[in-house]
Write an enzyme that holds these catalytic residues in place. Structure first.
Site, PDB file in Angstrom:
ATOM      1  N   SER A 178       0.814  -1.221   0.000  1.00  0.00           N
ATOM      2  CA  SER A 178       0.000   0.000   0.000  1.00  0.00           C
ATOM      3  C   SER A 178       0.843   1.264   0.000  1.00  0.00           C
ATOM      4  O   SER A 178       0.341   2.348  -0.313  1.00  0.00           O
ATOM      5  CB  SER A 178      -0.937   0.012   1.213  1.00  0.00           C
ATOM      6  N   SER A 189      14.530  -6.277   5.302  1.00  0.00           N
ATOM      7  CA  SER A 189      15.007  -6.163   6.676  1.00  0.00           C
ATOM      8  C   SER A 189      15.361  -4.692   6.916  1.00  0.00           C
ATOM      9  O   SER A 189      14.630  -3.798   6.509  1.00  0.00           O
ATOM     10  CB  SER A 189      16.201  -7.083   6.895  1.00  0.00           C
ATOM     11  N   TYR A 203      12.597  -2.785  17.536  1.00  0.00           N
ATOM     12  CA  TYR A 203      12.562  -2.911  16.078  1.00  0.00           C
ATOM     13  C   TYR A 203      13.825  -3.620  15.587  1.00  0.00           C
ATOM     14  O   TYR A 203      13.760  -4.534  14.759  1.00  0.00           O
ATOM     15  CB  TYR A 203      12.449  -1.522  15.440  1.00  0.00           C
ATOM     16  N   LYS A 248      14.165  -7.331  13.595  1.00  0.00           N
ATOM     17  CA  LYS A 248      14.904  -7.513  12.346  1.00  0.00           C
ATOM     18  C   LYS A 248      16.097  -8.460  12.535  1.00  0.00           C
ATOM     19  O   LYS A 248      16.448  -9.219  11.620  1.00  0.00           O
ATOM     20  CB  LYS A 248      15.381  -6.153  11.811  1.00  0.00           C
TER      21      LYS A 248
END
Length: 277
Positions: A17, A134, A148, A152
């Site tokens: 999107s 990533s 975060y 990853k």
């Protein structure tokens, strides 16, 4: 000139999107591929690009039924691009744990869930490709984005194991590591720290620098081009950083002791400028 569809012509792209996912879907379509771009919030429509196209469908990577409905709709395909995800910002100590879990459900477990349903389809092909977006954050633990970075880190470990396990089935596995890019990711980052946290002053300084770097970063098409380039290689590398600056940085980090890397990060985000109370 005949186009080279090394891994087939049908592509599934998550997170389509906006940002990297959207640019990736369109780039493949412009090069003659039949692309299905999915996201939780997306207008279901079809875009034509000469011999290629993008069909946008709603899909939630954390919902098994949602995934299965889309897979049943698109049928056979041989290229899977994982680009869905979002980030939270907060301290390592007192981030809202429900937000941490929500991020991991999308950024990490969403990849696992989709792979569990999609890889049986990809394994039927002589050649197929899986690419996950990533981040440079997987290689360096960013202050106030530690959760975060952790998601990853986990993603890269998982994808590395998958690369070896599935190779004999003709499936190639790679990850792409963008750095600071100017995308909707910045505005969509969720704050996971309370205003009365003892880390608030440090957090505000660090996030100000992070957002400044992102807004001044490159365009998401740069990452899309790297992803597309992997589809043209018989043996794509496992890791591919986006941009010369980050390629150089990742190379240099091999020779930096951990203490130096953490010191540089502390200086980059002004974490020495607030005195301990």
């Amino acid at each position: 000139m005949k186009k080279d569809f090394l891994y087939g012509r049908k592509v599934l792209v998550t997170g389509a999107s906006s940002g990297i996912g959207k640019e990736t879907a369109r780039l493949f379509a412009k090069n003659g591929y039949t692309v299905f771009g999915v996201s939780r919030r997306i207008e279901e429509k079809r875009e034509e690009y000469g011999e290629g196209s993008v069909t946008y469908l709603k899909m939630d990577v954390t919902d098994k039924d949602s995934i299965q409905r889309v897979l049943d709709t698109i049928g056979d395909f041989s290229i899977l691009i994982h680009s869905a995800g979002f980030g939270i910002a907060g301290s390592a100590e007192d981030s809202d744990i429900s937000m941490v879990r929500l991020q991991e459900e999308t950024d990490y477990y969403g990849v696992l869930l989709l792979n569990s349903l999609a890889l049986p389809v990809l394994r039927k092909h002589e050649k197929s490709l899986v690419v996950a977006v990533s981040s440079i954050a997987a290689r360096v633990p960013l202050p106030f984005q530690g959760h975060y970075s952790a998601a990853k880190y986990a993603l890269e470990a998982y994808m590395g194991a998958l690369r070896n396990e599935i190779r004999e089935f003709g499936v190639r596995v790679s990850i792409v590591e963008p750095g600071d890019l100017s995308t909707g990711f910045t505005s969509k980052r969720k704050k996971a720290i309370s205003d009365n946290s003892p880390y608030s002053s440090l957090y505000n300084r660090a996030i100000k620098e992070i957002e400044k770097d992102e807004k001044e970063g490159g365009e998401p098409i740069a990452a899309a081009k790297v992803i597309f380039s992997l589809s043209k290689r018989k043996n794509p590398p496992f890791r591919k950083a986006v941009g010369l600056t980050y390629k150089t940085l990742m190379f240099l980090l091999r020779f930096f002791p951990d203490r130096l890397t953490l010191y540089i990060l502390r200086k980059m985000y002004n974490l020495d400028e607030v005195k301990k109370r």
